[in-house]
Motif scaffolding. Structure first.
Motif, mmCIF file in Angstrom:
data_model
loop_
_atom_site.group_PDB
_atom_site.id
_atom_site.type_symbol
_atom_site.label_atom_id
_atom_site.label_comp_id
_atom_site.label_asym_id
_atom_site.label_seq_id
_atom_site.Cartn_x
_atom_site.Cartn_y
_atom_site.Cartn_z
ATOM 1 N N GLN A 194 -12.534 30.521 69.567
ATOM 2 C CA GLN A 194 -11.203 30.621 69.469
ATOM 3 C C GLN A 194 -10.822 30.151 68.047
ATOM 4 N N ALA A 195 -11.248 29.222 67.361
ATOM 5 C CA ALA A 195 -10.865 28.649 66.215
ATOM 6 C C ALA A 195 -11.865 27.956 65.591
ATOM 7 N N LEU A 196 -12.014 27.882 64.115
ATOM 8 C CA LEU A 196 -13.141 27.296 63.382
ATOM 9 C C LEU A 196 -12.499 26.412 62.211
ATOM 10 N N PHE A 197 -12.991 25.236 61.899
ATOM 11 C CA PHE A 197 -12.443 24.331 61.143
ATOM 12 C C PHE A 197 -13.385 23.980 59.789
ATOM 13 N N VAL A 198 -13.266 24.243 58.580
ATOM 14 C CA VAL A 198 -14.150 23.878 57.538
ATOM 15 C C VAL A 198 -13.690 23.069 56.592
ATOM 16 N N SER A 199 -14.574 22.600 55.764
ATOM 17 C CA SER A 199 -13.842 21.566 54.769
ATOM 18 C C SER A 199 -15.070 21.288 53.419
ATOM 19 N N ALA A 200 -14.716 20.394 52.802
ATOM 20 C CA ALA A 200 -15.816 20.003 51.611
ATOM 21 C C ALA A 200 -15.717 18.649 51.660
ATOM 22 N N GLY A 201 -16.775 17.949 51.300
ATOM 23 C CA GLY A 201 -16.607 16.249 50.884
ATOM 24 C C GLY A 201 -15.991 15.572 52.208
ATOM 25 N N GLY A 202 -16.429 15.979 53.482
ATOM 26 C CA GLY A 202 -16.135 15.102 54.606
ATOM 27 C C GLY A 202 -14.481 15.023 54.779
ATOM 28 N N TYR A 203 -13.994 15.996 54.406
ATOM 29 C CA TYR A 203 -12.318 16.139 54.718
ATOM 30 C C TYR A 203 -12.390 16.717 56.360
ATOM 31 N N MET A 233 -9.812 24.603 55.290
ATOM 32 C CA MET A 233 -9.323 25.659 55.916
ATOM 33 C C MET A 233 -9.619 25.762 57.312
ATOM 34 N N ALA A 234 -9.004 26.706 58.029
ATOM 35 C CA ALA A 234 -9.069 27.221 59.423
ATOM 36 C C ALA A 234 -8.969 28.280 59.650
ATOM 37 N N MET A 235 -9.305 28.921 60.587
ATOM 38 C CA MET A 235 -9.484 30.512 61.063
ATOM 39 C C MET A 235 -9.372 30.555 62.541
ATOM 40 N N ASN A 236 -8.345 31.355 62.920
ATOM 41 C CA ASN A 236 -8.354 31.405 64.684
ATOM 42 C C ASN A 236 -7.952 32.683 65.081
ATOM 43 N N VAL A 237 -8.429 33.142 66.219
ATOM 44 C CA VAL A 237 -8.070 34.313 66.758
ATOM 45 C C VAL A 237 -7.024 34.401 67.991
ATOM 46 N N TRP A 238 -6.158 33.229 68.044
ATOM 47 C CA TRP A 238 -5.164 33.176 69.158
ATOM 48 C C TRP A 238 -4.388 34.074 69.238
ATOM 49 N N ASN A 239 -3.861 34.715 68.193
ATOM 50 C CA ASN A 239 -2.750 35.985 68.128
ATOM 51 C C ASN A 239 -3.652 37.338 67.728
ATOM 52 N N SER A 240 -4.910 37.136 67.136
ATOM 53 C CA SER A 240 -5.434 38.112 66.346
ATOM 54 C C SER A 240 -6.690 38.764 66.562
ATOM 55 N N ARG A 241 -7.219 38.256 67.800
ATOM 56 C CA ARG A 241 -8.639 38.588 68.083
ATOM 57 C C ARG A 241 -8.691 40.131 68.009
ATOM 58 N N GLY A 242 -9.804 40.370 67.112
ATOM 59 C CA GLY A 242 -10.244 41.926 67.179
ATOM 60 C C GLY A 242 -9.455 42.671 65.835
ATOM 61 N N ALA A 243 -8.773 41.696 64.965
ATOM 62 C CA ALA A 243 -7.838 42.457 64.060
ATOM 63 C C ALA A 243 -8.788 42.824 63.010
ATOM 64 N N GLY A 244 -8.349 43.910 62.488
ATOM 65 C CA GLY A 244 -9.260 44.583 61.275
ATOM 66 C C GLY A 244 -8.635 44.132 59.774
ATOM 67 N N PHE A 295 -18.564 25.944 52.589
ATOM 68 C CA PHE A 295 -17.713 25.296 53.187
ATOM 69 C C PHE A 295 -18.562 24.625 54.362
ATOM 70 N N ALA A 296 -18.260 23.453 54.933
ATOM 71 C CA ALA A 296 -19.104 22.809 55.891
ATOM 72 C C ALA A 296 -18.330 23.019 57.282
ATOM 73 N N GLU A 297 -18.813 23.374 58.230
ATOM 74 C CA GLU A 297 -18.012 23.425 59.656
ATOM 75 C C GLU A 297 -17.799 22.041 60.292
ATOM 76 N N THR A 298 -16.749 21.868 60.591
ATOM 77 C CA THR A 298 -16.371 20.411 60.904
ATOM 78 C C THR A 298 -16.052 20.260 62.319
ATOM 79 N N ALA A 299 -15.536 21.559 62.838
ATOM 80 C CA ALA A 299 -15.137 21.692 64.357
ATOM 81 C C ALA A 299 -14.874 23.125 64.784
ATOM 82 N N SER A 300 -15.092 23.379 66.121
ATOM 83 C CA SER A 300 -15.022 24.630 66.437
ATOM 84 C C SER A 300 -14.214 24.554 68.068
ATOM 85 N N MET A 301 -13.424 25.781 68.454
ATOM 86 C CA MET A 301 -13.218 25.702 69.518
ATOM 87 C C MET A 301 -13.580 27.198 70.490
ATOM 88 N N HIS A 302 -14.755 27.091 70.966
ATOM 89 C CA HIS A 302 -15.326 28.042 71.971
ATOM 90 C C HIS A 302 -14.856 29.583 71.519
#
Length: 291
Positions: free
Chosen positions: A210-219, A223-234, A201-208
């Motif tokens: 806390q969150a990562l946004f990825v896409s294909a084809g310039g969308y 998909m996105a991933m965050n740690v707002w509730n889950s930082r350190g989750a296994g 995937f290409a990274e399209t945005a991130s938030m310090h």
């Protein structure tokens, strides 16, 4: 205009998100919710679950797993499934229906600059985003980063402006897609290594961190991933919630390319030629298939 990005080891521009699987504890109740609140139709059912969609396009599979427990709020897994509507009137009709359903919990709304979004939680705590994309020529890119925000979006004003009697009479009269899938993870750097550096995937945005946004084809993001509730989750336990994320690609060569990258990274996978099954670092199940 979408950015120019690296051309090697990237997922193809024709990528799209496919049917998302949820493991549910009360199949009848959850089926009724997605039919009545969101206007999905039952397309197929068997002894293990129900397939739901709109205009014969499968969107969600509810898998009967009534012996499992709900995940904890801080565990890795699903943050929300995002249904993308083709116009604002279609979005408004489903938002109004979801808001009126007694099992819905409204979780907020936002103007994200690239889209307009409304958030709900289903009866078993799974997040849902209902959204409409602004035309791509209205998105603003800074290099390879798309500009997104969370500005106020008043739901009552939105419904007054866009809700029409014609659309409320038939919720499933227009198509919808799984626009993106947003996950809870334990660490965004680990997520970047897996979803960007390995999958392609290409990274399209991130938030310090806390969150990562990825896409294909310039969308803006598939998909996105965050740690707002889950930082350190296994790694995840076998709980209710996310069952499988399906990613559709144009051809078998695209599937094979990802399989090669996973093997190079030492990530266990099952590849049968047209489909590839594997897990991310938190044991979220993913499948890449031709479609």
């Amino acid at each position: 205009m979408a950015p120019a990005a690296r051309t090697t080891d990237l997922l193809p521009a024709g990528l799209g998100m496919g049917t998302l699987t949820l493991k549910v504890g009360d199949l009848a109740k959850m089926t009724e919710y997605y039919r009545a609140a969101l206007g999905l139709r039952v397309l197929a059912d068997d002894a293990t679950g129900v397939l739901l969609g709109r205009i014969n396009e499968p969107l969600l599979r509810l898998e009967d797993r009534h012996g499992l427990i709900l995940p904890g709020r801080g565990e890795a897994g699903l943050f929300h499934t995002a249904l993308l509507f083709e116009d604002q009137a279609s979005l408004a009709a489903v938002v109004a229906s979801a808001a009126q359903h007694p099992e819905s919990r409204f979780a907020g709304s936002a103007d994200h600059l690239v889209s307009e979004a409304f958030y709900f939680t289903d009866p078993e705590g799974n997040g849902i985003e209902l959204y409409w994309d602004r035309p791509r020529d209205q998105w603003t890119w800074h290099g390879t980063t798309v500009e997104m925000d969370s500005l106020a979006l008043n739901p009552n004003d939105y419904l007054r402006k866009h809700l029409t009697e014609q659309r409320t009479g038939s919720l499933d009269a227009t198509a919808a897609d799984i626009g993106h899938v947003h996950l809870q993870v334990g660490d965004t750097a680990v997520a970047r290594n897996f979803y960007v550096d390995t999958l392609g995937f290409a990274e399209t945005a991130s938030m310090h961190g806390q969150a990562l946004f990825v896409s294909a084809g310039g969308y803006h993001h598939h998909m996105a991933m965050n740690v707002w509730n889950s930082r350190g989750a296994g790694p995840r336990k076998d709980t209710l919630g996310l069952g499988e994320v399906l990613i559709r690609v144009p051809g078998v060569d695209d599937v094979s390319a990802v399989a090669d990258r996973l093997r190079f990274a030492g990530i266990e996978n099952h590849h049968d030629g047209s489909e590839l099954r594997f897990e991310d670092p938190w044991l979220n199940r993913l499948r890449i298939a031709v479609g």
